[in-house]
Design an enzyme around this catalytic site. Structure first.
Site, mmCIF file in Angstrom:
data_model
loop_
_atom_site.group_PDB
_atom_site.id
_atom_site.type_symbol
_atom_site.label_atom_id
_atom_site.label_comp_id
_atom_site.label_asym_id
_atom_site.label_seq_id
_atom_site.Cartn_x
_atom_site.Cartn_y
_atom_site.Cartn_z
ATOM 1 N N TYR A 51 0.983 -1.206 0.009
ATOM 2 C CA TYR A 51 -0.002 0.096 0.018
ATOM 3 C C TYR A 51 0.731 1.167 0.027
ATOM 4 C CZ TYR A 51 -5.118 -0.418 0.103
ATOM 5 O OH TYR A 51 -6.317 -0.694 -0.350
ATOM 6 N N GLU A 53 -0.588 4.766 -0.626
ATOM 7 C CA GLU A 53 -1.557 6.185 -0.733
ATOM 8 C C GLU A 53 -0.891 7.261 -0.772
ATOM 9 O OE1 GLU A 53 -4.617 5.564 1.734
ATOM 10 O OE2 GLU A 53 -5.804 4.317 0.205
ATOM 11 N N ASP A 196 -5.842 13.543 -25.315
ATOM 12 C CA ASP A 196 -6.015 12.127 -24.666
ATOM 13 C C ASP A 196 -5.328 11.357 -26.047
ATOM 14 O OD1 ASP A 196 -6.450 9.367 -24.254
ATOM 15 O OD2 ASP A 196 -8.763 9.740 -24.205
ATOM 16 N N THR A 222 -3.361 6.037 -21.942
ATOM 17 C CA THR A 222 -2.923 4.671 -21.333
ATOM 18 C C THR A 222 -1.733 4.243 -21.683
ATOM 19 O OG1 THR A 222 -3.438 3.648 -23.618
ATOM 20 C CG2 THR A 222 -5.365 4.142 -22.011
ATOM 21 N N LYS A 225 -1.377 0.614 -25.146
ATOM 22 C CA LYS A 225 -1.629 0.489 -26.125
ATOM 23 C C LYS A 225 -0.374 0.648 -27.374
ATOM 24 C CE LYS A 225 -6.271 2.090 -25.430
ATOM 25 N NZ LYS A 225 -7.535 2.912 -25.647
ATOM 26 N N ARG A 231 -1.562 -2.781 -18.665
ATOM 27 C CA ARG A 231 -2.641 -1.899 -18.759
ATOM 28 C C ARG A 231 -2.783 -0.982 -17.591
ATOM 29 N NH1 ARG A 231 -7.010 -2.990 -21.463
ATOM 30 N NH2 ARG A 231 -5.580 -4.675 -22.412
#
Ligand SMILES: *Cc1c(COP(=O)(O)O)cnc(C)c1O
Length: 415
Positions: A51, A53, A196, A222, A225, A231
């Site tokens: 974790y 954060e 984008d 992303t 791609k 991903r």
């Protein structure tokens, strides 16, 4: 490494079937790619246990000293690839990255000017079925008859609607984008600019397409791609938006970042910084151009007049009197994977549109070049023109397998 799924034979056998499918098919979905074993390994690493954060150096959890170094490297490499002032590598995917960008720049009710969905825009750019469309007011520009973005129409829309944000970047658009022109229009009406680049990030990183990062307020992408990473998503922005972007991602929209994915992003970015990646991006474009020529020679209508990037949108309905859905199904039977797609102002619906969309990133990763493109275009044409001939389609599938066998994919991998 032992098979990670040896304790779960059902998942293991399904993964093996999926691996075989990936190996034996021709993957032409333009948003897909094959990551390196190094990226796969980072994804499957113990970084998934942690974790973290917050931002590197300012976390809400202890024990982040090594995770911090990993995330900082991902950020530094992304900055180097795109010339970005600020980068957040935590968005879980492209859609949440876009939502975070909106949250960073907009108030509920603000107007966003984005491209018409049937002209190549993405669902997250305000399609009525998305939650975003209920929060913000999306208005749309279109492409002109010659296939370029209709910049005059865009400017007229901007003056009429006074958007807070002008949005460019597309999922089914195949031409270059004039970011300078859009920035001028945005400045004229006092709007923020967002690009984008989900589809074309790899081509931009390699210097093969115009780069909006130095010009625009926010650029989202992303990483899976053309960039050929895990991903995931990423946001790049001007320093002045850094705080708002970080806050929008966490705690605005997400909890703990997926640090295994961030490690894999760092690995992919270092791969993209190498000269071989530039060669890869050049070949993606070359391969797409060959497909364009081959299809044009066979009488297919290419939307937007052709391609400057990795993809083609083909109007199969007006060219060959077959719907996008019928073409997708026939090609699937022939071992060729691509997707049906709306064409600009498509008179047909999204479940059975007039077009198909195909691209070269994945087959180029496998090492295919000009000669293979000519063969692939011929097979696609053959499958489309004999869509009801099951024997013919099965025969093409065999020939596709012979071809893909010559371009091994993850040769030593086994589940
Ligand atoms: C793929 C894509 C997205 C969404 O990415 P996901 O990772 O599927 O959420 C957003 N914008 C554009 C332009 C895309 O092509």
């Amino acid at each position: 490494m032992p098979s990670p799924t040896s304790s779960d034979p059902i998942i293991s056998s399904l993964l093996q079937l999926e691996l075989t499918r990936q190996r034996q098919g021709l993957e032409l979905i333009p948003s897909e790619n094959f990551v390196s074993l190094a990226v796969l390994e980072a994804l499957g690493s113990i970084a998934t246990n942690k974790y973290a954060e917050g931002q590197p150096g300012r976390r809400y959890y202890g024990g982040c000293e090594f995770i911090d170094e990993i995330e900082k490297l991902a950020i530094e490499r992304a900055k180097q690839l795109f010339g970005a002032e600020h980068v957040n590598v935590q968005p879980l995917s492209g859609a949440p990255a876009n939502l975070a960008a909106y949250v960073a720049l907009l108030q509920p009710g603000d107007t966003v000017l984005g491209m018409d969905l049937s002209h190549g825009g993405h669902l997250t750019h305000g399609h009525p079925v998305t939650f975003m469309a209920s929060i913000y007011n999306f208005v749309r520009y279109k492409t002109a008859d010659d296939g370029t973005i209709d910049y005059d129409n865009l400017r007229a829309m901007a003056i009429e609607h006074k958007p807070k944000l002008i949005l460019v970047g597309y999922s089914a658009y195949s031409r270059e984008i004039d970011y300078t022109r859009i920035k001028q229009i945005a400045d004229e009406v006092g709007a923020y600019t967002m690009a984008d680049i989900a589809h074309i990030a790899g081509l931009i990183a390699a210097g093969e397409m115009n780069n909006p990062v130095p010009l625009f307020d926010i650029v989202t992408t992303t990483t899976h791609k053309t960039l050929r990473g895990p991903r995931g998503g990423m946001i790049m922005c001007k320093k002045e938006h850094a705080k708002a972007v970080n806050k929008a991602v966490f705690p605005g929209l997400q909890g703990g970042p997926h640090e295994n994915v961030i490690a894999a992003k760092a690995v992919a970015f270092s791969e993209a910084l190498r000269p071989e990646f530039k060669e890869y991006a050049r070949q993606i474009k070359k391969n797409a151009k060959i497909l364009e020529e081959e299809f044009k020679n066979r009488g297919y209508k290419i939307c937007f007049g052709g391609t400057d990037n990795h993809l083609l949108l083909i109007d199969v309905m007006s060219s060959k009197n077959i719907t996008g859905q019928e073409a997708e199904v026939a090609l699937d039977k022939a071992g060729i994977t691509l997707n049906k797609n709306m064409i600009p102002d498509d008179p047909r619906g999204p479940m059975d549109p007039s077009g198909i969309r195909l691209g070269t990133p994945a087959i180029t990763t496998r090492g295919m070049k000009e000669e293979e493109m000519k063969q692939i275009a011929a097979w696609i044409d053959e499958a489309i023109t004999s869509k009801d001939d099951e024997i013919k389609l099965a025969d093409i599938k065999n020939r596709v397998k012979e071809l893909t066998d010559r371009f091994p994919l993850y040769p030593n991998l086994k589940y």
